[in-house]
Design a protein around this motif. Structure first.
Motif, short mmCIF file in Angstrom:
data_model
loop_
_atom_site.label_atom_id
_atom_site.label_comp_id
_atom_site.label_asym_id
_atom_site.label_seq_id
_atom_site.Cartn_x
_atom_site.Cartn_y
_atom_site.Cartn_z
N GLN A 108 0.82 -1.20 0.00
CA GLN A 108 0.00 0.00 0.00
C GLN A 108 0.87 1.27 0.00
O GLN A 108 0.56 2.24 -0.69
N SER A 109 1.94 1.24 0.76
CA SER A 109 2.83 2.40 0.82
C SER A 109 3.51 2.65 -0.51
O SER A 109 3.62 3.79 -0.97
N LEU A 110 3.95 1.58 -1.14
CA LEU A 110 4.63 1.70 -2.42
C LEU A 110 3.69 2.27 -3.48
O LEU A 110 4.06 3.17 -4.25
N GLU A 111 2.46 1.77 -3.51
CA GLU A 111 1.50 2.26 -4.48
C GLU A 111 1.14 3.73 -4.21
O GLU A 111 1.00 4.53 -5.14
N LEU A 112 0.98 4.07 -2.95
CA LEU A 112 0.66 5.46 -2.60
C LEU A 112 1.80 6.39 -2.97
O LEU A 112 1.58 7.49 -3.51
N ALA A 113 3.03 5.99 -2.67
CA ALA A 113 4.18 6.82 -3.00
C ALA A 113 4.27 7.05 -4.50
O ALA A 113 4.55 8.17 -4.96
N ASN A 114 4.02 6.02 -5.29
CA ASN A 114 4.03 6.18 -6.75
C ASN A 114 2.93 7.13 -7.20
O ASN A 114 3.15 7.98 -8.08
N GLU A 115 1.75 7.01 -6.61
CA GLU A 115 0.64 7.89 -6.97
C GLU A 115 0.95 9.34 -6.68
O GLU A 115 0.51 10.24 -7.40
N ARG A 116 1.75 9.59 -5.62
CA ARG A 116 2.06 10.96 -5.21
C ARG A 116 3.33 11.50 -5.88
O ARG A 116 3.84 12.53 -5.50
N GLY A 117 3.83 10.77 -6.86
CA GLY A 117 4.93 11.30 -7.65
C GLY A 117 6.31 10.86 -7.26
O GLY A 117 7.31 11.33 -7.85
N ALA A 118 6.43 9.96 -6.29
CA ALA A 118 7.75 9.47 -5.89
C ALA A 118 8.28 8.50 -6.95
O ALA A 118 7.51 7.81 -7.62
N LYS A 119 9.58 8.46 -7.07
CA LYS A 119 10.20 7.53 -8.01
C LYS A 119 10.57 6.27 -7.26
O LYS A 119 11.59 6.21 -6.57
N CYS A 120 9.71 5.27 -7.37
CA CYS A 120 9.88 4.00 -6.64
C CYS A 120 9.62 2.85 -7.60
O CYS A 120 9.14 3.04 -8.72
N GLN A 121 9.92 1.65 -7.14
CA GLN A 121 9.55 0.47 -7.90
C GLN A 121 8.03 0.34 -7.94
O GLN A 121 7.32 0.84 -7.07
N LYS A 122 7.54 -0.36 -8.97
CA LYS A 122 6.11 -0.60 -9.10
C LYS A 122 5.82 -2.07 -8.87
O LYS A 122 6.61 -2.94 -9.24
N LEU A 123 4.70 -2.34 -8.26
CA LEU A 123 4.26 -3.71 -8.03
C LEU A 123 3.74 -4.32 -9.32
O LEU A 123 2.97 -3.68 -10.05
N LEU A 124 4.14 -5.54 -9.60
CA LEU A 124 3.62 -6.28 -10.75
C LEU A 124 2.71 -7.39 -10.23
O LEU A 124 2.99 -8.02 -9.21
N ARG A 125 1.63 -7.63 -10.94
CA ARG A 125 0.65 -8.63 -10.50
C ARG A 125 0.83 -9.93 -11.28
O ARG A 125 1.31 -9.94 -12.41
N THR A 126 0.42 -11.03 -10.65
CA THR A 126 0.53 -12.34 -11.28
C THR A 126 -0.31 -12.39 -12.55
O THR A 126 -1.30 -11.67 -12.69
N LEU A 127 0.08 -13.26 -13.48
CA LEU A 127 -0.53 -13.27 -14.80
C LEU A 127 -1.99 -13.66 -14.78
O LEU A 127 -2.82 -13.07 -15.47
N HIS A 128 -2.35 -14.65 -13.98
CA HIS A 128 -3.69 -15.22 -14.08
C HIS A 128 -4.68 -14.66 -13.08
O HIS A 128 -5.78 -14.26 -13.44
N ASP A 129 -4.28 -14.57 -11.79
CA ASP A 129 -5.25 -14.10 -10.80
C ASP A 129 -4.96 -12.69 -10.30
O ASP A 129 -5.60 -12.20 -9.39
N LYS A 130 -3.96 -12.02 -10.93
CA LYS A 130 -3.68 -10.61 -10.66
C LYS A 130 -3.40 -10.33 -9.18
O LYS A 130 -3.78 -9.28 -8.65
N GLN A 131 -2.70 -11.23 -8.54
CA GLN A 131 -2.33 -11.04 -7.14
C GLN A 131 -1.02 -10.27 -7.01
O GLN A 131 -0.17 -10.30 -7.90
#
Length: 380
Positions: free
Chosen positions: A93-116
């Protein structure tokens, strides 16, 4: 700045500190081979191993993707088995929020089939199942660690100023993004919490060489004199908690990104600034006053995440306590795993920095006065 080496702990303080249970997460760090880990990574696609990336408590596999639908290079993180699903969710949640607010961070990738966002991997041993670890796939931030990139500015004061401003922007943007964020898992006990610095130093003083103890004595005395009185006035929020010079990445354009939310927690709002200052001080040229060297960072951080007067007063003392905590934990952890080079990255330079801090004399202004002015407050 001048940090006095006068003043000593009594024996009671040592015994009280030693009673505090301080365990290192390196004891439970996963040690999977890629041939096993790629089974879990296959939930995101097909990959080849490029190399292992260093980590104190997790395993990070740098991978090249065979999938056209995913980024060319990614990082597969196998979490320490002590990381709970709630804590990994807090990081997500923190990583996604930081990216939304303009921080330069890694992005979470979701699994191919169930998008986890995460999967669970249980390793096999000769006698059955091994530890179960949560796993995530993250984008790769290209660039060089700040600890390496700063070498380009060795003879370029103006270039170093610009770089420190970029670092202040990167770290300040993350801290600001998390100001209103909260998560139950962020409220935890952790040895790298600056609120615990004094206790951790006391707990591991016996692991430090005896000839180096006077340095620690003096810094803790100074901390009690100048920082402890303002601690009650410091704001609290969820923070990254480890923007060190190897968790900051400088890309080809000079922009700075921030890695690894694995130490995040609810602590002093100014902790990220203080911790980052601690590591920037390692790179201060001999001819530049230590406090002055980090002013570009302080101003830039303050522009992104305004500090309070109390935070400006506490900032440098907290940075010094981080260095003291680092050398104490390095002494302890090195006994557990003496061949792990990652644990020794900052130990030698940290002791040199402490010696330099202790040897500073004749400064006309205190760090708090200098930082107050940098943040636009009236000097004390």
């Amino acid at each position: 700045c001048c940090l006095s080496t006068n003043g000593f702990w009594g024996s009671k303080a040592f015994s009280t500190g030693r009673a505090m249970a301080v365990e290192s997460s390196i004891v439970t760090r996963p040690t999977f081979e890629w041939e096993d880990a790629k089974i879990a990574a296959s939930s995101w696609g097909s990959f080849d191993l490029v190399k292992m990336l260093p980590s104190e408590r997790d395993q990070n596999f740098l991978l090249s993707s065979k999938n056209s639908s995913i980024e060319e290079k990614v990082v597969f993180k196998v979490h320490n088995p002590s990381d709970s699903p709630d804590f990994v969710d807090c990081q997500n949640q923190s990583l996604e929020l930081a990216n939304e607010r303009g921080a330069k961070c890694q992005k979470l990738l979701r699994t191919l089939h169930d998008k986890q966002k995460t999967t669970t991997f249980t390793g096999k041993t000769a006698i059955g199942d091994g530890p179960s670890c949560l796993c995530r796939m993250l984008s790769f931030l290209p660039g060089r660690p700040l600890g390496d990139a700063v070498a380009d500015t060795r003879d370029d004061a103006a270039g170093r100023t610009v770089l420190w401003e970029k670092v202040g922007q990167a770290v300040g943007t993350v801290t600001a993004a998390l100001l209103e964020f909260d998560h139950p898992a962020a409220h935890r006990e952790f040895v790298w919490d600056l609120r615990n610095a004094e206790q951790v130093i006391l707990a591991h003083a016996d692991d430090v060489r005896s000839d180096r103890l006077p340095l620690l004595h003096g810094f803790l005395h100074q901390y009690r004199e100048s920082v402890v009185p303002v601690l009650a006035q410091l704001r609290m929020s969820v923070v990254h908690n480890d923007p060190n010079d190897y968790n900051l990445v400088v890309d080809e354009s000079g922009d700075v990104g921030i890695l690894d939310f694995g130490d995040m927690m609810h602590s002093y709002t100014c902790a990220d600034a203080a911790i980052c200052i601690a590591y920037l001080l390692f790179h201060c040229p001999d001819e530049v006053p230590l406090v002055d060297s980090v002013l570009p960072f302080v101003r830039s951080f303050h522009a992104c995440c305004p500090l309070t007067l109390a935070e400006a007063d506490a900032l440098f003392g907290l940075a010094v306590m981080r260095v003291c905590t680092s050398v104490c934990m390095s002494a302890y952890q090195s006994q557990l795993e003496p061949d792990n080079e990652y644990l020794l990255i900052s130990a030698g330079p940290a002791w040199k920095l402490l010696e330099r801090l202790a040897g500073c004399e004749g400064q006309s202004e205190s760090p708090s006065t200098v930082f107050r002015r940098a943040c636009g407050f009236a000097a004390s």
